[in-house]
Motif scaffolding. Structure first.
Motif, short mmCIF file in Angstrom:
data_model
loop_
_atom_site.label_atom_id
_atom_site.label_comp_id
_atom_site.label_asym_id
_atom_site.label_seq_id
_atom_site.Cartn_x
_atom_site.Cartn_y
_atom_site.Cartn_z
N SER A 151 85.53 42.79 9.49
CA SER A 151 86.62 43.39 8.72
C SER A 151 86.12 43.94 7.39
O SER A 151 86.53 45.02 6.96
CB SER A 151 87.71 42.34 8.47
N ARG A 152 85.23 43.21 6.76
CA ARG A 152 84.78 43.60 5.42
C ARG A 152 83.83 44.78 5.43
O ARG A 152 83.92 45.67 4.58
CB ARG A 152 84.11 42.40 4.74
N PHE A 153 82.91 44.83 6.40
CA PHE A 153 81.86 45.85 6.36
C PHE A 153 81.97 46.91 7.47
O PHE A 153 81.27 47.92 7.41
CB PHE A 153 80.48 45.18 6.43
N ALA A 154 82.79 46.68 8.47
CA ALA A 154 82.99 47.64 9.56
C ALA A 154 81.68 48.20 10.09
O ALA A 154 81.51 49.43 10.19
CB ALA A 154 83.90 48.78 9.10
N PRO A 155 80.71 47.34 10.46
CA PRO A 155 79.45 47.88 11.00
C PRO A 155 79.69 48.48 12.38
O PRO A 155 80.57 48.02 13.13
CB PRO A 155 78.58 46.62 11.11
N PRO A 156 78.95 49.52 12.76
CA PRO A 156 79.08 50.06 14.12
C PRO A 156 78.65 49.00 15.13
O PRO A 156 77.64 48.31 14.93
CB PRO A 156 78.14 51.26 14.12
N LEU A 157 79.41 48.87 16.21
CA LEU A 157 79.14 47.86 17.22
C LEU A 157 78.51 48.49 18.45
O LEU A 157 78.95 49.54 18.93
CB LEU A 157 80.43 47.13 17.61
N ALA A 158 77.47 47.86 18.97
CA ALA A 158 76.79 48.31 20.18
C ALA A 158 76.42 47.07 20.99
O ALA A 158 75.26 46.65 21.01
CB ALA A 158 75.56 49.14 19.85
N PRO A 159 77.41 46.44 21.64
CA PRO A 159 77.18 45.15 22.30
C PRO A 159 76.07 45.20 23.34
O PRO A 159 75.82 46.24 23.96
CB PRO A 159 78.53 44.85 22.96
N TRP A 160 75.40 44.04 23.49
CA TRP A 160 74.39 43.84 24.51
C TRP A 160 73.13 44.70 24.29
O TRP A 160 72.41 45.00 25.23
CB TRP A 160 74.95 44.12 25.91
N PRO A 207 75.62 50.94 -0.25
CA PRO A 207 74.72 52.06 -0.56
C PRO A 207 73.79 52.44 0.57
O PRO A 207 72.96 53.34 0.43
CB PRO A 207 73.93 51.54 -1.78
N GLY A 208 73.89 51.75 1.71
CA GLY A 208 73.05 52.03 2.86
C GLY A 208 73.69 51.46 4.12
O GLY A 208 74.84 51.00 4.09
N PRO A 209 72.96 51.45 5.24
CA PRO A 209 73.51 50.92 6.50
C PRO A 209 73.90 49.45 6.37
O PRO A 209 73.34 48.71 5.56
CB PRO A 209 72.34 51.10 7.48
N ALA A 210 74.88 49.04 7.19
CA ALA A 210 75.34 47.65 7.19
C ALA A 210 74.36 46.79 7.99
O ALA A 210 74.48 46.64 9.21
CB ALA A 210 76.75 47.57 7.79
N ARG A 211 73.35 46.28 7.28
CA ARG A 211 72.36 45.38 7.87
C ARG A 211 72.43 44.07 7.10
O ARG A 211 72.64 44.07 5.89
CB ARG A 211 70.95 45.98 7.75
N PHE A 212 72.22 42.95 7.81
CA PHE A 212 72.53 41.67 7.20
C PHE A 212 71.34 40.71 7.21
O PHE A 212 70.44 40.82 8.05
CB PHE A 212 73.72 41.03 7.91
N LEU A 213 71.40 39.76 6.28
CA LEU A 213 70.47 38.64 6.22
C LEU A 213 71.31 37.39 6.05
O LEU A 213 72.14 37.32 5.13
CB LEU A 213 69.51 38.80 5.03
N LEU A 214 71.12 36.40 6.92
CA LEU A 214 71.91 35.18 6.89
C LEU A 214 71.02 33.98 6.57
O LEU A 214 69.88 33.91 7.03
CB LEU A 214 72.61 34.95 8.24
N ASP A 215 71.57 33.04 5.81
CA ASP A 215 70.79 31.87 5.46
C ASP A 215 70.83 30.83 6.58
O ASP A 215 71.48 31.02 7.62
CB ASP A 215 71.23 31.28 4.12
#
Length: 247
Positions: free
Chosen positions: A166-175, A85-93
Protein backbone atom coordinates in the motif's frame (compact mmCIF):
# COMPACT_ATOMS: atom_id res chain seq x y z
CA UNK A 1 15.56 33.93 28.86
CA UNK A 2 12.62 31.54 28.75
CA UNK A 3 12.82 28.85 26.10
CA UNK A 4 10.45 29.12 23.11
CA UNK A 5 7.16 27.25 23.39
CA UNK A 6 5.48 25.77 20.33
CA UNK A 7 2.18 24.00 19.87
CA UNK A 8 2.43 20.69 18.02
CA UNK A 9 -0.14 18.25 16.65
CA UNK A 10 0.63 14.79 15.24
CA UNK A 11 -1.53 12.99 12.67
CA UNK A 12 -3.31 9.92 14.14
CA UNK A 13 -1.12 7.47 12.21
CA UNK A 14 1.91 8.86 14.05
CA UNK A 15 0.44 8.38 17.52
CA UNK A 16 2.11 4.96 17.79
CA UNK A 17 5.47 6.77 18.05
CA UNK A 18 4.74 9.57 20.50
CA UNK A 19 3.95 9.73 24.20
CA UNK A 20 0.37 9.74 25.45
CA UNK A 21 0.47 13.51 25.96
CA UNK A 22 1.06 14.09 22.23
CA UNK A 23 -1.79 11.75 21.26
CA UNK A 24 -4.46 14.00 22.71
CA UNK A 25 -4.09 16.64 20.01
CA UNK A 26 -2.52 20.09 20.23
CA UNK A 27 0.26 20.01 22.85
CA UNK A 28 2.68 22.62 24.17
CA UNK A 29 6.37 21.76 23.77
CA UNK A 30 9.39 23.78 24.91
CA UNK A 31 12.33 23.93 22.48
CA UNK A 32 15.89 25.21 22.90
CA UNK A 33 15.43 27.84 20.19
CA UNK A 34 18.21 26.37 18.03
CA UNK A 35 17.13 22.82 17.16
CA UNK A 36 15.46 22.15 13.81
CA UNK A 37 11.86 21.05 13.57
CA UNK A 38 13.07 17.66 12.33
CA UNK A 39 15.11 17.23 15.50
CA UNK A 40 12.15 18.26 17.66
CA UNK A 41 9.83 15.80 15.94
CA UNK A 42 12.31 12.94 16.29
CA UNK A 43 12.99 13.83 19.93
CA UNK A 44 9.27 13.35 20.54
CA UNK A 45 9.51 9.82 19.08
CA UNK A 46 8.51 9.99 15.41
CA UNK A 47 11.17 8.87 12.89
CA UNK A 48 11.39 11.26 9.95
CA UNK A 49 10.93 8.30 7.59
CA UNK A 50 7.28 8.33 8.74
CA UNK A 51 6.74 12.08 8.46
CA UNK A 52 5.20 13.72 5.42
CA UNK A 53 4.20 17.39 5.32
CA UNK A 54 5.20 19.71 8.16
CA UNK A 55 3.41 23.03 8.61
CA UNK A 56 4.15 26.03 10.81
CA UNK A 57 1.24 28.45 11.25
CA UNK A 58 -0.39 26.85 8.24
CA UNK A 59 2.52 27.16 5.81
CA UNK A 60 4.55 24.16 4.67
CA UNK A 61 8.10 24.08 6.06
CA UNK A 62 11.13 21.82 5.82
CA UNK A 63 12.62 19.68 8.56
CA UNK A 64 15.42 22.28 8.75
CA UNK A 65 12.96 24.96 9.93
CA UNK A 66 13.77 26.45 13.36
CA UNK A 67 10.45 26.72 15.25
CA UNK A 68 9.70 30.14 16.69
CA UNK A 69 7.92 30.87 19.94
CA UNK A 70 4.17 30.42 19.66
CA UNK A 71 4.18 28.64 16.30
CA UNK A 72 1.47 26.10 15.57
CA UNK A 73 3.15 22.96 14.18
CA UNK A 74 1.31 20.17 12.38
CA UNK A 75 3.04 16.88 11.62
CA UNK A 76 1.41 14.68 8.96
CA UNK A 77 2.23 11.12 7.97
CA UNK A 78 3.72 10.09 4.65
CA UNK A 79 1.31 10.08 1.69
CA UNK A 80 0.39 6.76 0.09
CA UNK A 81 1.63 5.71 -2.35
CA UNK A 82 4.91 7.25 -1.29
CA UNK A 83 7.13 8.61 -4.04
CA UNK A 84 10.74 7.40 -4.04
CA UNK A 85 13.77 8.90 -5.83
CA UNK A 86 14.30 5.56 -7.59
CA UNK A 87 12.80 2.08 -8.09
CA UNK A 88 10.99 0.43 -5.17
CA UNK A 89 13.72 -1.96 -4.00
CA UNK A 90 13.94 -3.08 -0.40
CA UNK A 91 16.33 -4.18 2.32
CA UNK A 92 14.92 -6.01 5.35
CA UNK A 93 16.58 -6.62 8.69
CA UNK A 94 16.97 -9.96 10.46
CA UNK A 95 13.50 -9.84 12.06
CA UNK A 96 11.53 -9.68 8.77
CA UNK A 97 12.38 -12.95 7.03
CA UNK A 98 8.79 -13.99 6.32
CA UNK A 99 7.98 -10.59 4.82
CA UNK A 100 11.12 -10.84 2.65
CA UNK A 101 10.01 -14.21 1.25
CA UNK A 102 6.50 -12.91 0.50
CA UNK A 103 7.79 -9.83 -1.30
CA UNK A 104 10.10 -12.01 -3.38
CA UNK A 105 7.18 -14.35 -4.12
CA UNK A 106 5.47 -11.33 -5.69
CA UNK A 107 8.56 -10.49 -7.76
CA UNK A 108 9.62 -7.48 -5.68
CA UNK A 109 13.40 -6.91 -5.49
CA UNK A 110 14.06 -7.64 -1.81
CA UNK A 111 17.41 -8.02 -0.08
CA UNK A 112 17.42 -9.58 3.39
CA UNK A 113 20.04 -9.87 6.11
CA UNK A 114 19.57 -13.18 7.94
CA UNK A 115 22.23 -12.18 10.48
CA UNK A 116 22.26 -9.16 12.79
CA UNK A 117 25.02 -7.15 11.09
CA UNK A 118 24.30 -3.95 13.02
CA UNK A 119 22.54 -0.70 12.22
CA UNK A 120 25.58 0.98 10.66
CA UNK A 121 26.13 -1.83 8.15
CA UNK A 122 22.43 -1.98 7.25
CA UNK A 123 22.26 1.78 6.70
CA UNK A 124 25.42 1.66 4.58
CA UNK A 125 23.96 -1.10 2.41
CA UNK A 126 20.71 0.82 2.00
CA UNK A 127 22.70 3.81 0.74
CA UNK A 128 25.09 1.83 -1.47
CA UNK A 129 22.33 -0.20 -3.17
CA UNK A 130 19.64 2.51 -3.05
CA UNK A 131 17.18 0.31 -1.19
CA UNK A 132 14.36 1.25 1.17
CA UNK A 133 15.27 0.00 4.66
CA UNK A 134 12.27 -1.78 6.18
CA UNK A 135 12.46 -2.31 9.92
CA UNK A 136 10.63 -2.16 13.24
CA UNK A 137 13.77 -0.65 14.81
CA UNK A 138 13.14 3.08 15.23
CA UNK A 139 16.77 3.75 16.03
CA UNK A 140 17.87 2.25 12.73
CA UNK A 141 15.35 4.38 10.84
CA UNK A 142 16.82 7.54 12.38
CA UNK A 143 20.22 6.96 10.77
CA UNK A 144 20.92 9.80 8.34
CA UNK A 145 22.88 7.67 5.84
CA UNK A 146 19.81 5.62 4.86
CA UNK A 147 18.80 6.03 1.22
CA UNK A 148 15.19 5.71 2.36
CA UNK A 149 13.43 3.92 5.18
CA UNK A 150 10.05 2.81 6.43
CA UNK A 151 8.71 1.50 9.71
CA UNK A 152 6.90 -1.85 9.55
CA UNK A 153 3.87 -1.30 11.75
CA UNK A 154 2.57 -4.82 12.35
CA UNK A 155 4.01 -8.01 13.84
CA UNK A 156 1.89 -10.13 11.47
CA UNK A 157 3.42 -11.00 8.05
CA UNK A 158 0.11 -10.71 6.17
CA UNK A 159 -0.48 -7.21 7.52
CA UNK A 160 3.17 -6.28 6.96
CA UNK A 161 2.88 -7.25 3.30
CA UNK A 162 -0.26 -5.18 2.77
CA UNK A 163 1.35 -2.22 4.52
CA UNK A 164 4.42 -2.25 2.26
CA UNK A 165 2.42 -2.77 -0.94
CA UNK A 166 0.00 0.00 0.00
CA UNK A 167 2.76 2.42 0.91
CA UNK A 168 5.14 1.94 -2.03
CA UNK A 169 3.00 0.35 -4.78
CA UNK A 170 5.90 -1.65 -6.25
CA UNK A 171 5.19 -3.38 -9.59
CA UNK A 172 4.28 -7.02 -8.98
CA UNK A 173 5.57 -9.91 -11.09
CA UNK A 174 4.69 -13.08 -9.14
CA UNK A 175 6.72 -16.27 -9.45
CA UNK A 176 9.71 -14.53 -11.05
CA UNK A 177 12.09 -14.33 -8.07
CA UNK A 178 13.75 -16.90 -5.86
CA UNK A 179 12.25 -16.70 -2.38
CA UNK A 180 15.53 -18.00 -0.94
CA UNK A 181 18.05 -15.56 -2.44
CA UNK A 182 16.14 -12.93 -4.50
CA UNK A 183 17.63 -14.13 -7.81
CA UNK A 184 15.50 -14.29 -10.95
CA UNK A 185 13.80 -17.51 -12.06
CA UNK A 186 13.95 -19.15 -15.47
CA UNK A 187 11.94 -22.02 -16.90
CA UNK A 188 13.74 -25.35 -16.47
CA UNK A 189 13.26 -28.93 -17.64
CA UNK A 190 13.31 -32.14 -15.65
CA UNK A 191 16.64 -32.91 -17.24
CA UNK A 192 18.10 -29.62 -15.99
CA UNK A 193 17.01 -30.41 -12.43
CA UNK A 194 17.40 -34.17 -12.36
CA UNK A 195 19.91 -34.16 -9.52
CA UNK A 196 17.65 -32.00 -7.31
CA UNK A 197 14.40 -33.94 -7.83
CA UNK A 198 13.19 -36.98 -5.95
CA UNK A 199 11.60 -39.74 -8.03
CA UNK A 200 8.09 -38.84 -6.84
CA UNK A 201 8.53 -35.19 -7.70
CA UNK A 202 9.94 -36.00 -11.12
CA UNK A 203 6.99 -38.29 -11.90
CA UNK A 204 4.28 -36.01 -10.50
CA UNK A 205 5.17 -32.61 -11.97
CA UNK A 206 5.97 -31.29 -15.43
CA UNK A 207 6.52 -27.55 -14.93
CA UNK A 208 9.68 -26.38 -13.21
CA UNK A 209 11.70 -23.23 -12.68
CA UNK A 210 15.22 -22.63 -11.42
CA UNK A 211 16.96 -19.67 -9.82
CA UNK A 212 19.64 -18.24 -12.08
CA UNK A 213 21.73 -17.25 -9.05
CA UNK A 214 21.60 -20.04 -6.44
CA UNK A 215 20.20 -22.88 -8.61
CA UNK A 216 17.22 -23.57 -6.33
CA UNK A 217 14.52 -25.62 -8.11
CA UNK A 218 10.80 -24.74 -7.95
CA UNK A 219 7.62 -26.61 -8.88
CA UNK A 220 3.95 -26.67 -7.92
CA UNK A 221 4.30 -28.73 -4.79
CA UNK A 222 2.07 -29.14 -1.77
CA UNK A 223 2.85 -25.58 -0.69
CA UNK A 224 1.67 -24.07 -3.98
CA UNK A 225 -1.98 -23.55 -3.01
CA UNK A 226 -1.09 -21.52 0.10
CA UNK A 227 1.42 -19.39 -1.82
CA UNK A 228 -1.00 -18.92 -4.69
CA UNK A 229 -3.57 -17.55 -2.22
CA UNK A 230 -1.04 -14.89 -1.14
CA UNK A 231 -0.32 -14.02 -4.77
CA UNK A 232 -3.95 -13.84 -5.87
CA UNK A 233 -5.00 -11.74 -2.88
CA UNK A 234 -2.13 -9.30 -3.47
CA UNK A 235 -2.88 -9.00 -7.19
CA UNK A 236 -6.56 -8.44 -6.52
CA UNK A 237 -5.90 -5.67 -4.02
CA UNK A 238 -2.78 -4.04 -5.44
CA UNK A 239 -2.69 -5.08 -9.11
CA UNK A 240 0.14 -6.32 -11.32
CA UNK A 241 0.87 -8.05 -14.62
CA UNK A 242 -0.22 -11.65 -15.29
CA UNK A 243 2.04 -14.21 -13.66
CA UNK A 244 4.75 -15.66 -15.84
CA UNK A 245 6.80 -18.51 -14.35
CA UNK A 246 4.85 -20.53 -11.80
CA UNK A 247 6.21 -22.92 -9.18
Amino acid sequence: MERPEIWISFAPELHVFVAAAQRRGRTAVRTDGASTLGHVVESLGAPLTEVGVLTADGREVRTSHIPADGEEITVLGVPRPQQLPGPARFLLDVHLGTLARRLRLLGVDTAYESLDIGDAALAARSAAEQRVMLSRDRGLLRRRELWAGAYVYSHRPAEQLKDVLSRFAPPLAPWTRCTACNGTLRAASKEDLHEQLHDGTERSYDTFAQCTDCGQAYWRGAHHSRLNDIVEESLQEFGGPPDRVRH
